[in-house]
Design a protein around this motif. Structure first.
Motif, mmCIF file in Angstrom:
data_model
loop_
_atom_site.group_PDB
_atom_site.id
_atom_site.type_symbol
_atom_site.label_atom_id
_atom_site.label_comp_id
_atom_site.label_asym_id
_atom_site.label_seq_id
_atom_site.Cartn_x
_atom_site.Cartn_y
_atom_site.Cartn_z
ATOM 1 N N CYS A 12 0.828 -1.193 0.000
ATOM 2 C CA CYS A 12 0.000 0.000 0.000
ATOM 3 C C CYS A 12 0.863 1.243 0.000
ATOM 4 C CB CYS A 12 -0.963 -0.006 1.188
ATOM 5 S SG CYS A 12 -0.163 -0.060 2.786
ATOM 6 N N SER B 144 -6.728 -0.437 -0.179
ATOM 7 C CA SER B 144 -6.342 -0.743 1.196
ATOM 8 C C SER B 144 -5.401 0.295 1.792
ATOM 9 C CB SER B 144 -5.680 -2.120 1.254
ATOM 10 O OG SER B 144 -6.596 -3.110 0.856
ATOM 11 N N VAL B 145 -5.024 1.303 1.030
ATOM 12 C CA VAL B 145 -4.055 2.305 1.477
ATOM 13 C C VAL B 145 -4.452 2.944 2.799
ATOM 14 C CG1 VAL B 145 -3.064 4.562 0.917
ATOM 15 C CG2 VAL B 145 -3.180 2.787 -0.814
ATOM 16 N N SER B 146 -5.708 3.262 2.961
ATOM 17 C CA SER B 146 -6.148 3.962 4.172
ATOM 18 C C SER B 146 -5.971 3.126 5.436
ATOM 19 C CB SER B 146 -7.606 4.395 4.039
ATOM 20 O OG SER B 146 -8.438 3.261 3.961
ATOM 21 N N LYS B 147 -5.812 1.840 5.279
ATOM 22 C CA LYS B 147 -5.668 0.959 6.434
ATOM 23 C C LYS B 147 -4.227 0.860 6.924
ATOM 24 C CE LYS B 147 -9.602 -1.695 4.906
ATOM 25 N NZ LYS B 147 -10.061 -2.870 4.228
ATOM 26 N N SER C 147 -0.585 2.339 8.240
ATOM 27 C CA SER C 147 0.015 3.460 8.961
ATOM 28 C C SER C 147 1.272 3.928 8.229
ATOM 29 C CB SER C 147 0.398 2.999 10.375
ATOM 30 O OG SER C 147 1.469 2.056 10.298
ATOM 31 N N ASN D 221 3.694 1.848 5.688
ATOM 32 C CA ASN D 221 4.118 2.334 4.373
ATOM 33 C C ASN D 221 5.639 2.326 4.234
ATOM 34 O OD1 ASN D 221 1.581 2.712 3.177
ATOM 35 N ND2 ASN D 221 1.318 4.638 4.260
ATOM 36 N N CYS E 190 -3.718 -2.869 8.511
ATOM 37 C CA CYS E 190 -3.099 -2.891 7.184
ATOM 38 C C CYS E 190 -3.013 -4.333 6.657
ATOM 39 C CB CYS E 190 -1.707 -2.274 7.259
ATOM 40 S SG CYS E 190 -0.827 -2.191 5.672
#
Length: 131
Positions: free
Chosen positions: A20, A66-69, A71, A75, A126
């Motif tokens: 993500c 799923s990026v918003s999940k 941290s 990342n 995530c």
């Protein structure tokens, strides 16, 4: 196949298309495409044991959803994974073991292995986005 190799193969299958962060999904997709060199798996046999890495079936769009999940720490970890995958050699004829070993080393950056237990280094939120 030993337990660590089995874990690595499972992680590679799960994450060969999933990561993500801004552009990380696309980077991992491109690196995975290069790694598999038009094939769906990378396989070699050594000492009577066959190791097979299979290209994941996740899509870049589902990865990006799923990026918003994830941290900022997730990342950072996934960026390191993406860089590793980008540097892995292609799984070409005669180079399967080196390629699979490199990809396995990348995948092992995403998990902790202790006493036969495997846990994701990604946050629970995530990690859950990529199952």
């Amino acid at each position: 196949m030993n337990k660590l190799t089995q874990v690595a193969v499972a992680v590679v299958a799960a994450f060969s298309m999933t990561a993500c962060g801004g552009g990380i999904c696309e980077r991992v997709d491109a690196a995975s495409t290069k790694f598999y060199a038009g094939k769906t798996e990378c396989k070699y046999t050594e000492g009577g044991v066959t190791v097979t890495l299979t290209k994941g079936s996740s899509t870049t769009s589902s990865c990006n959803m799923s990026v918003s999940k994830c941290s900022s720490a997730d990342n950072t970890l996934l960026d390191t994974y993406a860089k590793c995958v980008e540097a892995a050699p292609a799984c070409s004829t005669g180079a399967e073991k080196a390629a699979a070993d490199a990809m396995t080393a990348c995948a092992l950056q995403l998990v902790n292995v202790s006493g036969g237990m495997v846990t994701s280094k990604l946050s629970a939120d995530c990690s859950a986005g990529f199952k």
